[in-house]
Write an enzyme that holds these catalytic residues in place. Sequence first.
Site, mmCIF file in Angstrom:
data_model
loop_
_atom_site.group_PDB
_atom_site.id
_atom_site.type_symbol
_atom_site.label_atom_id
_atom_site.label_comp_id
_atom_site.label_asym_id
_atom_site.label_seq_id
_atom_site.Cartn_x
_atom_site.Cartn_y
_atom_site.Cartn_z
ATOM 1 N N GLU A 79 -2.962 -7.598 -1.984
ATOM 2 C CA GLU A 79 -4.427 -7.520 -1.982
ATOM 3 C C GLU A 79 -4.841 -6.402 -2.925
ATOM 4 O O GLU A 79 -4.101 -5.454 -3.135
ATOM 5 C CB GLU A 79 -4.964 -7.338 -0.561
ATOM 6 C CG GLU A 79 -4.464 -6.123 0.179
ATOM 7 C CD GLU A 79 -5.463 -5.005 0.119
ATOM 8 O OE1 GLU A 79 -6.656 -5.266 0.269
ATOM 9 O OE2 GLU A 79 -5.049 -3.862 -0.104
ATOM 10 N N SER A 136 7.199 0.177 2.313
ATOM 11 C CA SER A 136 7.304 0.555 3.717
ATOM 12 C C SER A 136 8.020 -0.566 4.462
ATOM 13 O O SER A 136 8.041 -1.705 4.008
ATOM 14 C CB SER A 136 5.919 0.756 4.316
ATOM 15 O OG SER A 136 5.223 -0.470 4.279
ATOM 16 N N GLN A 150 0.818 -1.211 0.000
ATOM 17 C CA GLN A 150 0.000 0.000 0.000
ATOM 18 C C GLN A 150 0.854 1.264 0.000
ATOM 19 O O GLN A 150 0.620 2.181 -0.793
ATOM 20 C CB GLN A 150 -0.933 0.019 1.219
ATOM 21 C CG GLN A 150 -1.765 1.293 1.261
ATOM 22 C CD GLN A 150 -2.905 1.230 2.245
ATOM 23 O OE1 GLN A 150 -3.128 0.216 2.892
ATOM 24 N NE2 GLN A 150 -3.639 2.306 2.372
ATOM 25 N N GLY A 154 3.217 -5.902 5.849
ATOM 26 C CA GLY A 154 3.616 -7.269 5.538
ATOM 27 C C GLY A 154 4.136 -7.389 4.120
ATOM 28 O O GLY A 154 5.170 -8.007 3.862
ATOM 29 N N GLU A 156 26.341 7.247 -9.738
ATOM 30 C CA GLU A 156 27.141 8.331 -9.181
ATOM 31 C C GLU A 156 26.739 8.617 -7.735
ATOM 32 O O GLU A 156 27.575 8.964 -6.912
ATOM 33 C CB GLU A 156 26.941 9.580 -10.040
ATOM 34 C CG GLU A 156 28.189 10.398 -10.225
ATOM 35 C CD GLU A 156 27.992 11.508 -11.239
ATOM 36 O OE1 GLU A 156 28.175 12.668 -10.860
ATOM 37 O OE2 GLU A 156 27.641 11.210 -12.394
#
Length: 449
Positions: free
Chosen positions: A71, A140, A11, A144, A254
């Site tokens: 999902e 994130s 998400q 999960g 770089e």
Amino acid sequence: MRECISVHVGQAGVQMGNACWELYCLEHGIQPDGQMPSDKTIGGGDDSFTTFFSETGAGKHVPRAVFVDLEPTVIDEVRAGTYRQLFHPEQLITGKEDAANNYARGHYTIGKEIIDPVLDRIRKLADQCTGLQGFLVFHSFGGGTGSGFTSLLMERLSVDYGKKSKLEFSIYPAPQVSTAVVEPYNSILTTHTTLEHSDCAFMVDNEAIYDICRRNLDIERPTYTNLNRLISQIVSSITASLRFDGALNVDLTEFQTNLVPYPRIHFPLATYAPVISAEKAYHEQLSVSEITNACFEPANQMVKCDPRHGKYMACCLLYRGDVVPKDVNAAIAAIKTKRTIQFVDWCPTGFKVGINYQPPTAVPGGDLAKVQRAVCMLSNTTAIAEAWARLDHKFDLMYAKRAFVHWYVGEGMEEGEFSEAREDMAALEKDYEEVGIDSYEDEDEGEEY
């Protein structure tokens, strides 16, 4: 061309992706249906944007991006949103059931069912590239899918595309705004697994972004849209050098060369300025020296930590807009004289500078003002170890009681993986500590006689 493929996982990754592609389209004058108004004829003018977009025979521009979630709901919003015609439908890949904030589900049970179609799609995108430069992975740490599936994907990308660089943009779990109790577990498991596969990871701490929105933009209760739009400006600044021509251009490799002194110490701290609301900008003119100074304010950092307690190993300043090298040199000279910026003694105080003449773009109806010039500073500092220490501490509190561990073991993980990951993190903290120690202390003995 030097193409980049973006992969948006879970998400957080998908919603960051929405904000980033919205901004890229505005910056390059690409409409939501992928058309570029006819004045930019094919092959005429600036074609640098092809690093991020591929062009079809019909003149449509398609992002070189893959969106993955275990999902469907979040990606369904993309499928029905303003930019639904921009993306190739096969680049939006969804599973049936989500990872339930469980690293083990994202990495083992559910992730392994979807990894092959994802790699297939990435392979097709890579085949369209003439000189693939690398991957940008957005995810994130706490979710999960974001933690588990990303680490699985990074492992597989290392196998399939060994030498290509992989940069991460990771959302670091915020102490105040937590979406899951098990975030520390997921974060530490994913960091441990991806540490050797990622070349450079830009962390974004939700809480730091919240505070910037509250303080600088006067948004009382920032939403994820507010946060993502700010994050997308930072991502855009970092990638601007790949998408536009400038005086001093910087490419992906770089960055690594200049920011990563040791392979494990690859977590630069990003700072962006000016973050300013439209009504304030109307009354202020922000000079190069002002925005450069703002970069050294801890309040403008993307991760909460205090660089004044740490030492800098490297520092990159990426300017965009109406900026000339003379102003930059003056600003940096001023900072060197008056700021107490401590570099590690084995690294001379060099500031790497990139300048792009394309001014920052403001999203219509967004919170950020349209400004003439902006700067994004990427610095590798030992202070970011504070962020790891915070996370490790939370992990320890839960793991001491083995809280929630059965959910992970039930999905086929072994408890040993937890302690292994935690040891790796302890080693990472130690690495940061050692890097900051002055090198002459241990050489004194040899120089007595």
